[in-house]
Design a protein around this motif. Structure first.
Motif, PDB file in Angstrom:
ATOM      1  N   HIS A 190       0.837  -1.193   0.000  1.00 34.07           N
ATOM      2  CA  HIS A 190       0.000   0.000   0.000  1.00 34.07           C
ATOM      3  C   HIS A 190       0.876   1.247   0.000  1.00 34.07           C
ATOM      4  CE1 HIS A 190      -3.268  -2.712   0.811  1.00 34.07           C
ATOM      5  NE2 HIS A 190      -2.638  -3.166   1.883  1.00 34.07           N
ATOM      6  N   MET A 191       0.282   2.386  -0.334  1.00 29.38           N
ATOM      7  CA  MET A 191       1.048   3.624  -0.445  1.00 29.38           C
ATOM      8  C   MET A 191       1.493   4.141   0.923  1.00 29.38           C
ATOM      9  SD  MET A 191      -1.950   6.312  -1.496  1.00 29.38           S
ATOM     10  CE  MET A 191      -3.600   6.169  -0.827  1.00 29.38           C
ATOM     11  N   THR A 192       2.436   5.074   0.891  1.00 27.29           N
ATOM     12  CA  THR A 192       2.945   5.656   2.123  1.00 27.29           C
ATOM     13  C   THR A 192       1.978   6.709   2.658  1.00 27.29           C
ATOM     14  OG1 THR A 192       4.143   7.443   1.019  1.00 27.29           O
ATOM     15  CG2 THR A 192       5.304   5.337   1.287  1.00 27.29           C
ATOM     16  N   SER A 193       2.114   7.004   3.954  1.00 20.67           N
ATOM     17  CA  SER A 193       1.257   8.019   4.565  1.00 20.67           C
ATOM     18  C   SER A 193       1.533   9.392   3.963  1.00 20.67           C
ATOM     19  CB  SER A 193       1.473   8.039   6.075  1.00 20.67           C
ATOM     20  OG  SER A 193       2.834   8.230   6.394  1.00 20.67           O
ATOM     21  N   ASP A 194       2.788   9.683   3.614  1.00 16.36           N
ATOM     22  CA  ASP A 194       3.108  10.966   2.984  1.00 16.36           C
ATOM     23  C   ASP A 194       2.407  11.113   1.653  1.00 16.36           C
ATOM     24  OD1 ASP A 194       4.684  11.645   5.105  1.00 16.36           O
ATOM     25  OD2 ASP A 194       6.593  11.242   4.100  1.00 16.36           O
ATOM     26  N   PHE A 195       2.435  10.052   0.847  1.00 20.14           N
ATOM     27  CA  PHE A 195       1.784  10.131  -0.458  1.00 20.14           C
ATOM     28  C   PHE A 195       0.274  10.180  -0.293  1.00 20.14           C
ATOM     29  CE2 PHE A 195       0.932   9.517  -4.863  1.00 20.14           C
ATOM     30  CZ  PHE A 195       2.093   9.902  -5.514  1.00 20.14           C
ATOM     31  N   ALA A 196      -0.245   9.456   0.704  1.00 18.70           N
ATOM     32  CA  ALA A 196      -1.685   9.464   0.940  1.00 18.70           C
ATOM     33  C   ALA A 196      -2.180  10.867   1.269  1.00 18.70           C
ATOM     34  CB  ALA A 196      -2.033   8.505   2.073  1.00 18.70           C
ATOM     35  N   ALA A 197      -1.356  11.645   1.960  1.00 23.13           N
ATOM     36  CA  ALA A 197      -1.753  12.996   2.351  1.00 23.13           C
ATOM     37  C   ALA A 197      -1.947  13.919   1.148  1.00 23.13           C
ATOM     38  CB  ALA A 197      -0.716  13.581   3.304  1.00 23.13           C
ATOM     39  N   LYS A 198      -1.266  13.628   0.057  1.00 26.29           N
ATOM     40  CA  LYS A 198      -1.386  14.484  -1.129  1.00 26.29           C
ATOM     41  C   LYS A 198      -2.055  13.768  -2.300  1.00 26.29           C
ATOM     42  CE  LYS A 198       3.447  13.426  -2.313  1.00 26.29           C
ATOM     43  NZ  LYS A 198       4.794  14.002  -2.521  1.00 26.29           N
ATOM     44  N   CYS A 199      -2.647  12.599  -2.039  1.00 25.74           N
ATOM     45  CA  CYS A 199      -3.294  11.824  -3.100  1.00 25.74           C
ATOM     46  C   CYS A 199      -4.529  12.562  -3.609  1.00 25.74           C
ATOM     47  CB  CYS A 199      -3.688  10.446  -2.574  1.00 25.74           C
ATOM     48  SG  CYS A 199      -4.442   9.370  -3.810  1.00 25.74           S
ATOM     49  N   ALA A 200      -4.610  12.734  -4.918  1.00 26.93           N
ATOM     50  CA  ALA A 200      -5.739  13.440  -5.535  1.00 26.93           C
ATOM     51  C   ALA A 200      -6.058  12.796  -6.871  1.00 26.93           C
ATOM     52  CB  ALA A 200      -5.403  14.921  -5.713  1.00 26.93           C
ATOM     53  N   ALA A 235      -3.392  -2.268   5.751  1.00 27.96           N
ATOM     54  CA  ALA A 235      -4.399  -2.659   4.769  1.00 27.96           C
ATOM     55  C   ALA A 235      -5.741  -1.967   4.998  1.00 27.96           C
ATOM     56  CB  ALA A 235      -4.577  -4.171   4.790  1.00 27.96           C
ATOM     57  N   THR A 236      -6.240  -1.961   6.245  1.00 29.97           N
ATOM     58  CA  THR A 236      -7.536  -1.331   6.490  1.00 29.97           C
ATOM     59  C   THR A 236      -7.436   0.188   6.401  1.00 29.97           C
ATOM     60  OG1 THR A 236      -7.146  -1.389   8.881  1.00 29.97           O
ATOM     61  CG2 THR A 236      -8.344  -3.243   7.904  1.00 29.97           C
ATOM     62  N   GLY A 237      -6.314   0.756   6.857  1.00 27.54           N
ATOM     63  CA  GLY A 237      -6.134   2.193   6.742  1.00 27.54           C
ATOM     64  C   GLY A 237      -6.074   2.643   5.299  1.00 27.54           C
ATOM     65  N   ASP A 238      -5.458   1.829   4.469  1.00 27.14           N
ATOM     66  CA  ASP A 238      -5.378   2.138   3.048  1.00 27.14           C
ATOM     67  C   ASP A 238      -6.766   2.127   2.409  1.00 27.14           C
ATOM     68  OD1 ASP A 238      -3.396   2.246   0.573  1.00 27.14           O
ATOM     69  OD2 ASP A 238      -4.948   0.789   0.056  1.00 27.14           O
ATOM     70  N   ALA A 243     -11.575   5.145   0.481  1.00 21.74           N
ATOM     71  CA  ALA A 243     -13.002   5.389   0.715  1.00 21.74           C
ATOM     72  C   ALA A 243     -13.255   6.861   1.006  1.00 21.74           C
ATOM     73  CB  ALA A 243     -13.491   4.516   1.872  1.00 21.74           C
ATOM     74  N   SER A 244     -12.373   7.482   1.769  1.00 17.03           N
ATOM     75  CA  SER A 244     -12.499   8.907   2.058  1.00 17.03           C
ATOM     76  C   SER A 244     -12.385   9.736   0.784  1.00 17.03           C
ATOM     77  CB  SER A 244     -11.423   9.328   3.060  1.00 17.03           C
ATOM     78  OG  SER A 244     -11.431  10.731   3.263  1.00 17.03           O
TER      79      SER A 244
END
Length: 303
Positions: A190-200, A235-238, A243-244
Motif C-alpha cells: 500500500h502507499m505511504t502516509s506521505d503520499f496518501a496525504a497528497k493523493c488526488a 491494509a484497512t487504513g489504506d 473510501a475517504s
C-alpha cells in the motif's frame, strides 16, 4: 480454495514470499488479481521458461532513459475492436517478464479478452514520486500514449495493478493518473502516509486490495521504513483512505468467505466500503495467516 459468487479462485498458500467500464471494475480486478492457472509444484525452471512466452518487447525514450515494457495481446484482439488494458507492475528487483511468470496473467488476459502490459522499473525499483533520477508516473503516461497510438485500446477501460512494491506504485499511479483509470488493484502493498496525504485521483476511483495478515515483508498493520523515513499504510487504513477520497458513507462491512481449502492454513474475509460517489466501491480481501504472496501464483518463497 475459496470462491466468489461468480468466479473460482485459486488456492491461497500460507506464509510464502467483455468488461464494461467503471461500474464493472470488480468483475475485472477480482479475476485479474486472483485467477491463475495451477502452478502448484512448479519449479524455478518452469518459472524461467514462462517469462519468455507470449510477450512483445517494446521501448520508448523518456529524457535520458530508454524505458521498456512488455505487451501480451489476447487471441481475441483483431485491431478493430477496442479492448481493455491492464498494467501489471512488478515487485522490487524484479521485472515485467517476472511479473508475467509470477502471476501467469497472460492466461487470464486470453480468457477474458484484454491487453496485459508489464512495464519494467529502472534497476528493478519504482520511483513513484519522481524525486530520483526518473519519474515513473511520467513513464506510465508516455507508455499509455504510445500504446494508444499503436493498438486499439478502450480509453475508458484502463486499469493499474501491482504486487508488493508494484502494489505501492499502482496506488500512487491511481493518485496521480486516477482520472484516466477505471480502477486500481494492489496485492501485498500500500502507499505511504506521505503520499496518501497528497493523493488526488481526480475521480472517485474504485480500489480492490489483497493482503495477508502474516505478511513478513509488507506488514498488514502498516510499517515504518527507517532508512527512508516513510510509513506505509496498513491494509484497512489504506482502504479507508481510498473510501475517504471517494466520499464513501457506508461503514466498513466485513464478511467471512467459505473456507474451501481448510488444509492451506488460511481463511479469507472481505471488507467492503460502499455508498461512494459515482458508484465506486472499495474491497479489501484479508487473507488470515497469509504471507507475502500473489494468491494462486508461483510460490517463490518457502512456506
Amino acid at each position: 480454495m475459496f470462491t466468489s459468487n461468480h468466479f473460482p479462485v485459486s488456492t491461497v498458500r500460507p506464509r510464502q514470499g467483455g468488461l464494461h467500464g467503471r461500474s464493472d471494475w470488480l468483475r475485472l480486478l477480482f479475476v485479474c488479481c486472483l485467477l491463475t492457472v495451477a502452478f502448484a509444484g512448479s519449479v524455478r525452471i518452469t518459472y524461467a521458461a514462462q517469462l519468455w512466452l507470449g510477450l512483445d518487447d517494446r521501448a520508448l525514450q523518456l529524457g535520458f532513459y530508454q524505458r521498456t515494457y512488455h505487451v501480451h495481446l489476447p487471441p481475441s484482439y483483431t485491431g478493430t475492436t477496442a479492448l481493455p488494458l491492464v498494467m501489471a507492475f512488478h515487485g522490487a528487483y524484479n521485472n515485467g517478464r517476472g511479473m508475467a511468470g509470477l502471476t501467469n496473467f497472460n492466461n487470464v488476459a486470453d480468457r477474458f479478452g484484454f491487453i496485459a502490459v508489464y512495464p519494467d522499473a529502472l534497476n528493478g525499483v519504482w520511483n513513484a514520486d519522481g524525486t530520483g533520477g526518473q519519474d515513473d508516473v511520467a513513464f506510465v503516461s508516455a507508455m499509455l500514449q504510445q500504446l494508444s497510438s499503436t493498438l486499439k485500446i478502450n480509453p475508458h477501460r484502463l486499469y493499474a495493478m501491482g504486487f508488493s512494491s508494484g502494489a505501492v506504485f499502482s496506488e500512487e499511479v491511481g493518485c496521480r493518473l486516477g482520472s484516466k483509470l477505471a480502477a486500481v488493484a494492489s496485492v501485498a502493498g500500500h502507499m505511504t502516509s506521505d503520499f496518501a496525504a497528497k493523493c488526488a485521483p481526480g475521480y472517485p476511483l474504485p480500489v480492490i486490495t489483497f493482503h495477508g495478515t502474516a505478511d513478513p515483508w509488507m506488514s498488514f498493520a502498516g510499517w515504518a521504513d527507517a532508512a527512508f523515513g516513510q510509513r506505509f499504510l496498513g491494509a484497512t487504513g489504506d482502504e479507508d483512505k481510498w473510501a475517504s477520497l471517494a466520499a464513501c458513507v457506508t461503514p466498513a462491512m466485513t464478511t467471512s468467505l467459505p473456507d474451501t481449502a481448510p488444509l492451506d492454513g488460511t481463511t479469507v474475509q472481505r471488507r467492503v466500503r460502499s455508498g461512494c460517489a459515482a458508484g465506486a466501491e472499495m474491497q479489501l480481501y484479508i487473507v488470515n495467516n497469509g504471507g507475502h504472496t500473489w494468491p494462486g501464483g508461483l510460490q517463490y518463497w518457502p512456506d
